[in-house]
Scaffold this motif. Structure first.
Motif, short mmCIF file in Angstrom:
data_model
loop_
_atom_site.label_atom_id
_atom_site.label_comp_id
_atom_site.label_asym_id
_atom_site.label_seq_id
_atom_site.Cartn_x
_atom_site.Cartn_y
_atom_site.Cartn_z
N ALA A 58 0.85 -1.20 0.00
CA ALA A 58 0.00 0.00 0.00
C ALA A 58 0.88 1.24 0.00
O ALA A 58 1.91 1.29 0.67
CB ALA A 58 -0.90 -0.01 1.23
N ASN A 59 0.48 2.25 -0.75
CA ASN A 59 1.25 3.50 -0.78
C ASN A 59 1.23 4.18 0.59
O ASN A 59 2.24 4.75 1.01
CB ASN A 59 0.69 4.44 -1.85
N PHE A 60 0.10 4.10 1.27
CA PHE A 60 -0.02 4.59 2.64
C PHE A 60 -1.08 3.77 3.37
O PHE A 60 -1.98 3.20 2.74
CB PHE A 60 -0.44 6.08 2.68
N ILE A 61 -0.96 3.73 4.69
CA ILE A 61 -1.99 3.15 5.53
C ILE A 61 -2.53 4.25 6.43
O ILE A 61 -1.78 5.05 6.99
CB ILE A 61 -1.45 1.97 6.38
N HIS A 62 -3.83 4.28 6.56
CA HIS A 62 -4.52 5.33 7.31
C HIS A 62 -4.74 4.90 8.76
O HIS A 62 -5.29 3.83 9.02
CB HIS A 62 -5.86 5.60 6.62
#
Length: 378
Positions: free
Chosen positions: A147-151
């Motif tokens: 994933a590019n980012f995790i929230h």
């Protein structure tokens, strides 16, 4: 900006769904929003609930052989305009369909982010531990790592994610809540001699820590603490939870604990507006919407450290924090019972003012837009 949201939508039965409704309503004011539900047909129902024809809902067929054999081809066949999307936002972690979609996105070159909604918290990973470990090892680990980012919804969740995925890139945005009005809507219990506490949410005994709450009430009864009532408001979806309540709610407990069942809309608001405190004794959460909603109505809260909201409660001075054990929950309830009406009202005002300042959905939506732009370097 064109953003596709993908989620296992369950109307009236899922925290992530209750987040998506107000969030997408705001986001579609400035972006082109697409929606896919991995629970088929639920996406259209959610769009109807939002009542906005700007949101494009895709009806896709999740045939496992097709999506697992060639995820890129599956995406292109089921979402013909997939190449037009700038970003895909997945909601949920333990979703095989979403993990397979993510592989196809990598081949196409579209970035994706994941909102776990609390499912990567330490306590969440302990529940069905072996099944989750195997899932992460064989399939879902790649989905998370790539994933590019995790929230994360709060600092506690960020720390928990990094414990298991130290190389993950995290961004923090909390949940929002509807603010009923700028004036405090905080009536105290209309039963003069009974202190009224409400739990609002699914009556999932393990997840929501309702066994902890019931044991705490037993401790209070043993200390001869009287004149309080706890209403458990929400659906019981699992047979094992029904059996638990049938076995454990004896006549002495029923004097203090009432199973109300699910309430929605004005009925739910009426219950909240006439209680003194709202309680949440969860073992793990992303950020419970019922607590934010209660705070937005000017209600003080009792929360365990498993709710992922201790920092918010500390900073807002809007409630009482407890550890996840019956003794400490009993102490927290007793502390609330000893407060006078002025103290309760002030704590409720603190809750309301905090939500008004930091948790309005318009502001939360703007924060997402800032992050999306950062990710895409717009």
């Amino acid at each position: 900006m064109k953003i596709l949201h993908v989620a296992p939508i369950k109307l009236r039965a899922s925290g992530p769904t209750s987040v998506l409704i107000p969030l997408l309503k705001e986001l579609c004011q400035g972006h082109d929003i697409g929606l896919i539900s991995t629970n088929e047909a639920q996406g259209e129902l959610l769009v109807e609930k939002i009542n906005n024809n700007k949101i494009k809902c895709y009806n896709v067929s999740f045939e496992k052989t097709k999506i697992s054999t060639n995820p890129k081809k599956w995406l292109e066949e089921n979402i013909p305009d997939i190449q037009e999307y700038d970003l895909v936002h997945f909601h949920g972690v333990f979703q095989i369909k979403q993990s397979l979609m993510a592989r196809g996105l990598k081949k196409i070159g579209i970035p994706y982010i994941i909102s776990p909604h609390g499912n990567l918290m330490k306590e969440a990973l302990k529940h069905k531990k072996i099944k989750k470990k195997l899932g992460i090892f064989f399939l879902l680990g790649r989905y998370i790592r790539e994933a590019n980012f995790i929230h994360a919804l709060a600092k506690e969740e960020e720390e928990n994610i990094l414990d298991n995925f130290p190389n993950a890139r995290i961004f923090n945005i909390p949940n929002g809540t509807e603010i009923i009005s700028n004036e405090i809507k905080a009536e105290l219990s209309n039963q003069k001699d009974v202190f009224n506490i409400v739990f609002l949410g699914r009556l999932d005994v393990h997840h929501k820590g309702l066994d902890i709450l019931i044991e705490a009430v037993k401790i209070l009864i043993g200390k001869n603490v009287k004149d309080f009532k706890i209403q458990l408001v929400g659906p019981i979806n699992r047979e094992e939870d029904k059996r638990y309540f049938q076995k454990n709610l004896d006549s002495s407990l029923q004097e203090h604990i009432q199973l109300v069942g699910p309430k929605y809309g004005s009925e739910k608001e009426d219950i909240l507006s006439h209680c003194d405190f709202v309680i949440h004794t969860s073992r793990y959460e992303g950020m419970p919407m019922s607590i934010l909603e209660s705070m937005g109505m000017g209600k003080p809260v009792i929360v365990t450290n498993g709710t992922n909201m201790t920092q918010i409660i500390e900073q807002s001075k809007g409630g009482i924090i407890s550890q996840r054990d019956p003794e400490d929950v009993a102490v927290a309830i007793e502390k609330a019972l000893k407060m006078d009406k002025k103290e309760i009202k002030l704590m409720g005002e603190n809750s309301k003012n905090w939500c008004f300042s930091y948790h309005k959905w318009k502001g939360i939506s703007d924060d997402y837009t800032v992050f999306y732009n950062h990710l895409l370097k717009v």
